[in-house]
Design an enzyme around this catalytic site. Sequence first.
Site, PDB file in Angstrom:
ATOM      1  CD  GLU A 168     -26.599  33.777 -25.555  1.00  0.00           C
ATOM      2  OE1 GLU A 168     -26.572  32.563 -25.279  1.00  0.00           O
ATOM      3  OE2 GLU A 168     -27.610  34.338 -25.973  1.00  0.00           O
ATOM      4  CE1 TYR A 170     -19.851  35.337 -21.436  1.00  0.00           C
ATOM      5  CE2 TYR A 170     -22.109  34.667 -21.875  1.00  0.00           C
ATOM      6  CZ  TYR A 170     -21.185  35.656 -21.584  1.00  0.00           C
ATOM      7  OH  TYR A 170     -21.591  36.953 -21.444  1.00  0.00           O
ATOM      8  NE  ARG A 218     -29.897  31.308 -23.116  1.00  0.00           N
ATOM      9  CZ  ARG A 218     -29.602  32.535 -22.746  1.00  0.00           C
ATOM     10  NH1 ARG A 218     -29.188  32.794 -21.507  1.00  0.00           N
ATOM     11  NH2 ARG A 218     -29.742  33.526 -23.597  1.00  0.00           N
ATOM     12  CG  HIS A 256     -21.618  38.003 -25.888  1.00  0.00           C
ATOM     13  ND1 HIS A 256     -22.857  38.588 -25.834  1.00  0.00           N
ATOM     14  CD2 HIS A 256     -21.485  37.298 -24.741  1.00  0.00           C
ATOM     15  CE1 HIS A 256     -23.457  38.256 -24.703  1.00  0.00           C
ATOM     16  NE2 HIS A 256     -22.646  37.470 -24.021  1.00  0.00           N
ATOM     17  CB  CYS A 341     -33.959  50.927 -26.769  1.00  0.00           C
ATOM     18  SG  CYS A 341     -34.041  51.004 -24.966  1.00  0.00           S
ATOM     19  CD  GLN A 343     -31.674  54.456 -26.090  1.00  0.00           C
ATOM     20  OE1 GLN A 343     -32.537  54.297 -26.927  1.00  0.00           O
ATOM     21  NE2 GLN A 343     -31.494  55.606 -25.470  1.00  0.00           N
ATOM     22  CB  CYS A 357     -35.769  49.468 -17.799  1.00  0.00           C
ATOM     23  SG  CYS A 357     -36.948  49.431 -19.146  1.00  0.00           S
ATOM     24  CB  ALA A 388     -39.457  64.649 -19.949  1.00  0.00           C
ATOM     25  CE  LYS A 425     -34.412  54.039 -33.128  1.00  0.00           C
ATOM     26  NZ  LYS A 425     -33.963  55.383 -32.758  1.00  0.00           N
ATOM     27  CE  LYS A 577     -16.704  52.993 -36.909  1.00  0.00           C
ATOM     28  NZ  LYS A 577     -16.220  51.685 -36.609  1.00  0.00           N
ATOM     29  CD1 TRP A 588     -23.145  46.303 -32.566  1.00  0.00           C
ATOM     30  CD2 TRP A 588     -23.482  45.224 -34.496  1.00  0.00           C
ATOM     31  NE1 TRP A 588     -23.904  45.190 -32.285  1.00  0.00           N
ATOM     32  CE2 TRP A 588     -24.122  44.510 -33.457  1.00  0.00           C
ATOM     33  CE3 TRP A 588     -23.560  44.728 -35.787  1.00  0.00           C
ATOM     34  CZ2 TRP A 588     -24.843  43.333 -33.676  1.00  0.00           C
ATOM     35  CZ3 TRP A 588     -24.283  43.551 -36.008  1.00  0.00           C
ATOM     36  CH2 TRP A 588     -24.916  42.870 -34.969  1.00  0.00           C
TER      37      TRP A 588
END
Length: 682
Positions: A168, A170, A218, A256, A341, A343, A357, A388, A425, A577, A588
Site C-alpha cells: 500500500e 508504506y 503483506r 494509496h 461504499c 462512506q 459502517c 431509515a 452500484k 469544482k 475522485w
Amino acid sequence: MTDSRYPNLFRPLDLGHVTLPNRVLMGSMHTGLEDRVWNWPKLTAYFVERAKGGAGLMVTGGIAPNRRGSLAPLASKLTNRWEVMRHRKMTDAVHEADGRICMQILHAGRYAYHPFSVAPSAIQSPITPFKPKALTAKGIEGQIRDFVRCAKLAQKAGYDGVEVMGSEGYFINQFLVPRTNKRDDEWGGSFDDRMRIAVEIVRRTREAVGDDFIIIYRLSMLDMLEDGNAWDEVVALGQAIEQAGVSIINTGIGWHETRIPTIATTVPRAAYTWVTRKFRDAVSVPLVTTNRINMPHTAEDVLARGDADMVSMARPFLADPEWVNKAGADRADEINTCIACNQACLDHVFQNKVASCLVNPRAGHETDLVIEPATAKKKIAVVGAGPAGLAAATTAAERGHDVVLFEGMDRIGGQFNMAQRIPGKEEFVETLRYFGKRIETTGVDLRLNTRVDADQLAGEGFDEVLVAAGVVPRDPKIPGQDHPSVLGYIDVLLRNKPVGRRVAVIGAGGIGFDVSEFLVHGEPPETPDPDQPRPEDFFHQWGVDMEMTRRGGVDGLKPEFEQPAREVWLLQRKTSKPGKGLGKTTGWIHRTSLKHFGVNMLAGVSYERIDDEGLHIRIDDKPQVLDVDNIVICAGQLPQRELMEGLEAAGVTTHLIGGANVAAELDAKRAIDEGTRLAARL
Ligand code: FAD
Ligand code: NAP
Ligand code: SF4
C-alpha cells in the site's frame, strides 16, 4: 464444517504450531479506536464480537513500531513494555472467545501525517503535506530493530502473530521501487538491495520470536504505479521472505496514491484475485488473496479455482461480524453485505472519526449501541420502507415490539431502488435482500402498496409512529420546466422514461453524478446483479495489464473507456469544482469516470429558461443554449412530512427519521443510523 456449501472456505489451515478453523482472514482495518487508551475496551468488544462470529484469524489495524513511523501524531504504537498490558487484555478476551489475532506492524514512512517522517529518500508523497527525512544507513538499522522489538512486544502481549505491512505504499514498499528509493548504498540501487530491508525485517523477527508465532507479510503484488515493481521482482521478494521465515503471504494491491480503484464499489467482486493466483507457483507458504470479496459464494469460487489458500476480508466484517458463522450455517441470505461504499469506514478514517459502517451502525460502537430486548412491548407503526424505515422496523421488532411497516410502493428499499441501477452500484441490491430477509426473521408485518395517511394511522391505536417517508425532489422553478423534454431523476431511474442522445443534467450532487453515469452507459439490465461486472472489462477500462509484462502493471497504459451512449452536460450553479462534495475516498473515482466518458461538467451556471431550442443558460454572464433532447433535474431534495400535522393533531407520539427528518446532506448512512438508534431506545 467441510460438509457445508462452502467446503473450501471451511477447510482448516494447518500452520504447524496452530490450525486455523477456516480460510477467512479478517484483514487489517484502522478503526481509530486503537489511537486512544480509553477506547481500548471498545476495541476489545469490537474484536470479541468478530471472534465469536467465526473469523479464522483477525489482524488489528496498523500499530507503529516507533513514533516516526506512526500514521499521525498520537496514533497507536507499541514501543514500550508498559504498553503491553492494554494489548494483553484484548488478546486474552479474543482467545476466551475462541479467536486468534495478529497485530499489524505498520510503519508509515513518507505517508506519515506529521513533520517527523522518515523514508528511504527525501521525496514527498502526493497525498501528504510533509517531506520525509532520508534515513542514514544507521537510521535504517534502527528502524529494523524497532520492527523486531515491536514484534517481540506483540508476542509478550499474547498475539498469535504479527503482520508486517509491506504494501500500500508504506515504509517498506517505499524501499522496493525506484520511484521512492533513490539510494546508492546497500539499501538502494539493484532490486536485491532495495528489498534488503523487507528480508531483514522478516529474518530478524523470525529469529527473535521463534517458530511458534505467525508472521504474515503483506506483499505489494501489483503496485499500479508508473515505476512500480516488475513481476519478476515481486516473485523474487516473495521467495526471499519465504526463505527468511514468513508463515503466510498476504496480497497487497495498489498504493494509496494509485489512481485506479482498488476497493470501491465500482471494482467488480474478487477482481484482483488473479494477481495472487499468478504468484502461487513461486512460493509454497499459504497465500491470502484480497479486495472486494464480500459474499461466501465469491470467496468459495476464489478458493475452489485455486487463486489462493485463504481469503482476506476487512470491511465485510464491519458490515456483519457474524459473516463466517452465517456462511457456515448456510444462512448466507442473512448476511449484511458490505456494499463497498467507503462512506462510514474509510471516509471516517480520513476524517479522523471512528470507523463504522453504513449498513451496520453498531460497528465500532458495540458498547454504546446495544440492541437489547424491550422492557415493555409496544405497537409501533413505521411509515416508509426506505433505509431509515427498514433499519428502524427490523431493530424494533428484534427487540420484541409489534411492528407494522407501511410502504406505498410495491417493494421495499425507497431510493435504494434507484441507487442499485447505477452502473457500479449493483451491490446495493444486497442491502435490500438483507432487509427483506430480516423483515421475515424479525416478524415485521410488512404492508406493501399501502400509502397511509394520518387518519388511518391514528385510527389503528399505535403507541408510537415512526415517519420514515423520505423526500420529495426539490423544484428548481426554472421557467419552461413543464416542457416535454424535462424529466426528473425518478422518471429516468425508476419509471424508465426514454432519454435522448444529448442530455443536460441540472444539479451536480450525488444524484446528478449518478444519473450522468447511468446515462453514459448503454441500456442497463432490468435486474442489477453484483456478480455481473467482469474484472477483464474493468482492467481494460482503467489501463491495467493482466499479463503483468509492465512495471507496476500499468507502465505506458492509459485508461480506455468505451464510447459514451449519450453526450451529457452536468451543471451546477456553484463556481466550485463539480463533485467537490462527493465521498472523500470515492469522489475522485466518480469525477475521473465521467471525465473519461467525456461528460461536460460546467460550474457557475445560471438557468434562464427551457424551450424548444433547449436549455438556455448563462456562464460568466455569457448566454448560451444547450441544444439537448432532454433535461434531467437533480436539484436536491426536501423532507416529506405531510403526515406530521395530522398525527400531531391526533395526539399520536411521532418520530421523524431519515430524509423525512432532514433532507439536506442526507445519505443512507445517516438514515440507517437514525433508524437503528431510535429503535434501540423505544
Ligand atoms: P427513502 O429512501 O426516500 O424512502 C422513503 C420511503 O417511504 C419510500 O419507499 C416511499 O415510497 C415511502 N413512503 C413515503 N410516504 C409514504 C406513505 N405515506 N405511506 C407509505 N409509504 C410512504 N445514499 C448513500 O448513502 N450512498 C449512495 O451511494 C447513494 N446513492 C444514491 C443514488 C441515487 C440514484 C439516489 C436516488 C439516492 C442515493 N442515495 C445514496 C441516497 C439514499 O438512497 C437516501 O439517503 C436514503 O434512501 C434515504 O432513506 P429514507 O429511508 O430516509 O428515505
Ligand atoms: P445534493 O447533493 O444536495 O445536490 C443537489 C444539487 O442540486 C447540487 O449540485 C446543487 O448545486 C443543485 N441545486 C440545489 N438547489 C437548486 C435549485 N434550486 N436549482 C437548481 N439546482 C439546485 O443532493 P442530491 O444530488 O439530490 O443527493 C441527495 C442525497 O443523496 C445527497 O445528500 C447525497 O448524500 C446522497 N447521495 C449520495 C451518493 C454517494 O455516492 N454517496 C450518491 C447519490 C446520492 P448548485 O446549488 O450549485 O446548483
Ligand atoms: Fe462496507 Fe460501506 Fe460499511 Fe464500509 S461503510 S464497511 S464500505 S458497507
